[in-house]
Scaffold this active site. Structure first.
Site, PDB file in Angstrom:
ATOM      1  N   GLY A 222       0.261 -24.073  -5.056  1.00  9.12           N
ATOM      2  CA  GLY A 222       0.522 -24.373  -3.653  1.00  9.12           C
ATOM      3  C   GLY A 222       1.816 -23.721  -3.207  1.00  9.12           C
ATOM      4  O   GLY A 222       2.264 -22.725  -3.786  1.00  9.12           O
ATOM      5  N   SER A 223       2.431 -24.305  -2.197  1.00 10.97           N
ATOM      6  CA  SER A 223       3.603 -23.679  -1.587  1.00 10.97           C
ATOM      7  C   SER A 223       4.868 -23.959  -2.404  1.00 10.97           C
ATOM      8  O   SER A 223       4.917 -24.907  -3.195  1.00 10.97           O
ATOM      9  CB  SER A 223       3.784 -24.212  -0.165  1.00 10.97           C
ATOM     10  OG  SER A 223       4.006 -25.599  -0.226  1.00 10.97           O
ATOM     11  N   THR A 226       6.398 -27.489  -1.640  1.00 13.88           N
ATOM     12  CA  THR A 226       5.729 -28.601  -2.333  1.00 13.88           C
ATOM     13  C   THR A 226       5.968 -28.501  -3.833  1.00 13.88           C
ATOM     14  O   THR A 226       6.148 -29.525  -4.509  1.00 13.88           O
ATOM     15  CB  THR A 226       4.214 -28.609  -2.034  1.00 13.88           C
ATOM     16  OG1 THR A 226       4.018 -28.528  -0.636  1.00 13.88           O
ATOM     17  CG2 THR A 226       3.552 -29.856  -2.552  1.00 13.88           C
ATOM     18  N   GLU A 244       2.242 -22.632  -9.774  1.00  9.68           N
ATOM     19  CA  GLU A 244       1.850 -21.314  -9.236  1.00  9.68           C
ATOM     20  C   GLU A 244       2.101 -21.381  -7.734  1.00  9.68           C
ATOM     21  O   GLU A 244       1.379 -22.067  -7.013  1.00  9.68           O
ATOM     22  CB  GLU A 244       0.357 -21.044  -9.513  1.00  9.68           C
ATOM     23  CG  GLU A 244      -0.001 -20.914 -10.973  1.00  9.68           C
ATOM     24  CD  GLU A 244       0.467 -19.602 -11.585  1.00  9.68           C
ATOM     25  OE1 GLU A 244       1.007 -18.737 -10.862  1.00  9.68           O
ATOM     26  OE2 GLU A 244       0.321 -19.441 -12.802  1.00  9.68           O
ATOM     27  N   CYS A 278      -2.002 -15.775  -2.144  1.00 19.44           N
ATOM     28  CA  CYS A 278      -0.641 -15.794  -2.685  1.00 19.44           C
ATOM     29  C   CYS A 278      -0.183 -14.390  -3.023  1.00 19.44           C
ATOM     30  O   CYS A 278       0.961 -14.032  -2.839  1.00 19.44           O
ATOM     31  CB  CYS A 278      -0.588 -16.688  -3.910  1.00 19.44           C
ATOM     32  SG  CYS A 278      -1.762 -16.237  -5.193  1.00 19.44           S
TER      33      CYS A 278
HETATM   34  P1  NAD Z   1       0.622 -27.001  -0.270  1.00 24.02           P
HETATM   35  O1  NAD Z   1       1.799 -26.925  -1.148  1.00 24.02           O
HETATM   36  O2  NAD Z   1       0.776 -27.514   1.096  1.00 24.02           O
HETATM   37  O3  NAD Z   1      -0.528 -27.897  -0.933  1.00 24.02           O
HETATM   38  C1  NAD Z   1      -1.057 -27.622  -2.213  1.00 24.02           C
HETATM   39  C2  NAD Z   1      -1.625 -28.899  -2.788  1.00 24.02           C
HETATM   40  O4  NAD Z   1      -0.559 -29.829  -3.020  1.00 24.02           O
HETATM   41  C3  NAD Z   1      -2.615 -29.626  -1.895  1.00 24.02           C
HETATM   42  O5  NAD Z   1      -3.648 -30.163  -2.691  1.00 24.02           O
HETATM   43  C4  NAD Z   1      -1.767 -30.744  -1.283  1.00 24.02           C
HETATM   44  O6  NAD Z   1      -2.516 -31.857  -0.874  1.00 24.02           O
HETATM   45  C5  NAD Z   1      -0.873 -31.091  -2.450  1.00 24.02           C
HETATM   46  N1  NAD Z   1       0.395 -31.728  -2.096  1.00 24.02           N
HETATM   47  C6  NAD Z   1       1.045 -31.729  -0.907  1.00 24.02           C
HETATM   48  N2  NAD Z   1       2.214 -32.402  -1.013  1.00 24.02           N
HETATM   49  C7  NAD Z   1       2.295 -32.835  -2.289  1.00 24.02           C
HETATM   50  C8  NAD Z   1       3.286 -33.564  -3.019  1.00 24.02           C
HETATM   51  N3  NAD Z   1       4.419 -33.982  -2.451  1.00 24.02           N
HETATM   52  N4  NAD Z   1       3.055 -33.819  -4.326  1.00 24.02           N
HETATM   53  C9  NAD Z   1       1.933 -33.380  -4.934  1.00 24.02           C
HETATM   54  N5  NAD Z   1       0.965 -32.684  -4.291  1.00 24.02           N
HETATM   55  C10 NAD Z   1       1.147 -32.406  -2.992  1.00 24.02           C
HETATM   56  O7  NAD Z   1       0.014 -25.509  -0.293  1.00 24.02           O
HETATM   57  P2  NAD Z   1      -1.217 -24.951   0.541  1.00 24.02           P
HETATM   58  O8  NAD Z   1      -0.772 -24.812   1.961  1.00 24.02           O
HETATM   59  O9  NAD Z   1      -2.431 -25.746   0.225  1.00 24.02           O
HETATM   60  O10 NAD Z   1      -1.401 -23.509  -0.115  1.00 24.02           O
HETATM   61  C11 NAD Z   1      -0.780 -22.362   0.342  1.00 24.02           C
HETATM   62  C12 NAD Z   1       0.356 -21.965  -0.571  1.00 24.02           C
HETATM   63  O11 NAD Z   1      -0.110 -21.864  -1.914  1.00 24.02           O
HETATM   64  C13 NAD Z   1       0.930 -20.602  -0.247  1.00 24.02           C
HETATM   65  O12 NAD Z   1       2.333 -20.635  -0.302  1.00 24.02           O
HETATM   66  C14 NAD Z   1       0.384 -19.712  -1.348  1.00 24.02           C
HETATM   67  O13 NAD Z   1       1.145 -18.553  -1.587  1.00 24.02           O
HETATM   68  C15 NAD Z   1       0.353 -20.643  -2.493  1.00 24.02           C
HETATM   69  N6  NAD Z   1      -0.597 -20.193  -3.507  1.00 24.02           N
HETATM   70  C16 NAD Z   1      -0.109 -19.756  -4.702  1.00 24.02           C
HETATM   71  C17 NAD Z   1      -0.988 -19.264  -5.665  1.00 24.02           C
HETATM   72  C18 NAD Z   1      -0.496 -18.769  -6.985  1.00 24.02           C
HETATM   73  O14 NAD Z   1      -1.307 -18.619  -7.906  1.00 24.02           O
HETATM   74  N7  NAD Z   1       0.779 -18.508  -7.158  1.00 24.02           N
HETATM   75  C19 NAD Z   1      -2.367 -19.234  -5.400  1.00 24.02           C
HETATM   76  C20 NAD Z   1      -2.816 -19.693  -4.155  1.00 24.02           C
HETATM   77  C21 NAD Z   1      -1.921 -20.178  -3.222  1.00 24.02           C
END
Ligand code: NAD
Length: 479
Positions: A222-223, A226, A244, A278
């Site tokens: 995720g981001s 987060t 990741e 990503c």
């Molecule tokens: P996000 O961080 O908003 O959410 C990711 C996941 O985390 C979701 O399931 C969300 O519900 C959960 N989440 C949210 N807050 C949380 C918390 N406090 N504790 C635990 N879990 C929590 O990310 P997104 O908007 O879903 O995804 C986009 C981001 O992911 C982009 O920055 C992208 O670059 C990144 N990404 C990285 C990779 C990689 O392999 N490096 C791959 C795909 C996406």
């Protein structure tokens, strides 16, 4: 065949609803998709108990038997690939043809993950003693997935976790819960109860998982913002974490490239999934000698890519909508900064007349290095083209490295040796020459700097789902 009519949590090989339900939005139509469970603490506790019970037996199943069970599971996904692709397109917004590519890549990656052997390291094997390092499963894995590649990213966590002998609880993104829930439902055909489970929920479920003392490892994608919260929360119970996270990948284009040949490849690497990847190319450094020609041909290529509803089988649609309102508003905010910072758009796009979250591509012409379009990860089809020359006071390598992100980076040139030397100076977990975003199940993938901790894929990815155990056996003392 897996039915995509109703959606439940999978706990202990049973389907469970919850008292409250919610619906995610179909980004193409801006209309609700079907209701999904909103899991609370009780649901999580029940799943964790089942996962802990299942771990005792699953961790003792010989790896070859685990492999056959997983193989059957992957074949189940293959049998159901059309229904999964259709709903993936409906929940994520990506065109159906791209959704099918995601499912087929998932199947290939999953089979590749279980082809990797996890050896024991033997340090000494003498009549006196034997000393080996073993990789043993950690326990219960919490897999937290984002919304851009919901099937691929969920499935690769599930496969790595159970192949290494762990049990797993998947939490799909609240924006794209549907295919993730069905991956766990499908797993009931192959796995014993409690080995593969999934819970959908709202924003409170992720923090509940990272805090839960019955979960031993979190694999999070995720981001960055987060990811930092996840790590802080996991520190309380010293959970293992793999993160990741986001990237701001640079691609450096040298003056000797065959422009006609590379433009379609680079355009695709930048804009696939409407830039919501990503490891999409997010900063494009083009040598000054070819800058104008490259820019004009690049724009023509991007203009040739069709925007639209790809959930119907129109194979020509390339740009689906942005996945959600939050992302759509973020893209508009970065677009507004292009105006407020007086940047020059080479291609002016933005929101289109449509109920869905469609956003036409934007290309920014040689903005300053400190503009938001360069420094931030837009996660949308907004791309800055930047000019470089050998005589730059700050070299292009330094400019490419001047970010706290380090996921991927590439150099494009006919001179492969020179490009490789440049690429090896880039600060990123994966660097490519004359390509971008290729990945494979046997090759570790992860980020440097704020783009992540640990890796997925390859032996290093798998051992991230294991504890290291050093086993000392004294043979002489037994005599
Ligand atoms: P996000 O961080 O908003 O959410 C990711 C996941 O985390 C979701 O399931 C969300 O519900 C959960 N989440 C949210 N807050 C949380 C918390 N406090 N504790 C635990 N879990 C929590 O990310 P997104 O908007 O879903 O995804 C986009 C981001 O992911 C982009 O920055 C992208 O670059 C990144 N990404 C990285 C990779 C990689 O392999 N490096 C791959 C795909 C996406």
């Amino acid at each position: 065949m897996v039915s995509f009519k109703e959606f439940y949590n999978t706990i202990d090989n049973q389907l469970h609803g919850t008292e409250h339900a919610r619906s995610a939005i179909n980004p193409t139509s801006n209309q609700p998709n079907p209701p999904v469970p909103v899991s609370g603490k009780h649901d999580l506790d029940t799943a964790v108990d089942a996962a802990r019970r299942a771990f005792k037996r699953w961790s003792q199943v010989p790896i070859e038997d685990r492999k056959s069970t997983i193989y059957a599971y992957i074949s189940g996904l293959e049998t159901n690939k059309h229904v999964f692709a259709e709903f993936l397109s409906r929940e994520q917004g990506k065109p159906l043809s791209h959704a099918m590519i995601e499912i087929e890549s998932t199947i290939g990656l999953s089979r590749g993950i279980i082809s990797v052997d996890i050896p024991e390291n033997i340090f000494e094997d003498t009549p006196r003693r034997k000393i080996i390092q073993r990789y043993i499963p950690i326990g219960v894995v919490g897999a937290i997935a984002p919304w851009n590649y919901p099937v691929l990213l969920s499935m690769s966590k599930i496969i790595a976790a159970v192949y290494t002998g762990n049990t797993v609880i998947l939490k799909p993104s609240p924006y794209t819960p549907y295919t993730g829930l069905k991956l766990a439902e499908l797993a009931m055909d192959s796995f014993p109860p409690g080995v593969v489970q999934a819970l959908s929920g709202d924003d409170s479920l992720g923090p509940m998982m990272t805090e839960h003392s019955g979960i031993d490892k979190i694999s999070f994608t995720g981001s960055i913002s987060t990811g930092k919260k996840v790590m802080a929360s996991c520190a309380k119970t010293l959970k293992r974490v793999t993160l990741e996270l986001g990237g701001n990948d640079p691609a450096i284009i040298c003056s000797d490239v065959d422009i006609d040949a590379v433009v379609p490849k680079i355009g695709t690497c930048a804009f696939l999934c409407s830039g919501q990847r990503c490891m999409a190319i997010k900063r494009l450094y083009v040598h000054k000698d070819i800058y104008d020609t490259f820019r004009d041909k690049f724009i023509s290529f991007v203009q040739s890519l069709k925007i639209g509803d790809g959930t119907n089988p129109d194979p020509d649609v390339f740009f689906g909508p942005l996945q959600n309102k939050m992302q759509y508003e973020r893209a508009q905010d970065i677009l507004a900064s292009v105006n407020s910072e007086n940047l020059t758009p080479a291609l002016i796009g933005g929101p289109t007349e449509s109920p869905g979250f469609f956003f036409a591509p934007v290309i920014v012409d040689n903005p300053p290095d400190d503009s938001r379009a360069v420094t931030e990860e837009p996660f949308a089809p907004i791309l800055p083209l930047l000019k470089w020359s050998e005589s730059d006071t700050v070299s292009v390598i330094n400019r490419a490295n001047n970010t706290d992100m380090g996921l991927g980076a590439s150099v494009w040139s006919k001179d492969v040796e020179k490009a490789t030397a440049m690429a090896s100076q880039l600060e990123a977990g994966t660097v490519w020459v004359n390509t971008h975003f290729e990945l494979g199940p046997t090759v570790p993938f992860g980020g440097h700097k704020c783009s992540g901790i640990g890796v997925e894929y390859g032996l290093a990815g798998l051992t991230g789902y294991c504890n290291s155990q050093s086993l000392w056996v004294r043979r002489d003392a037994a005599r």
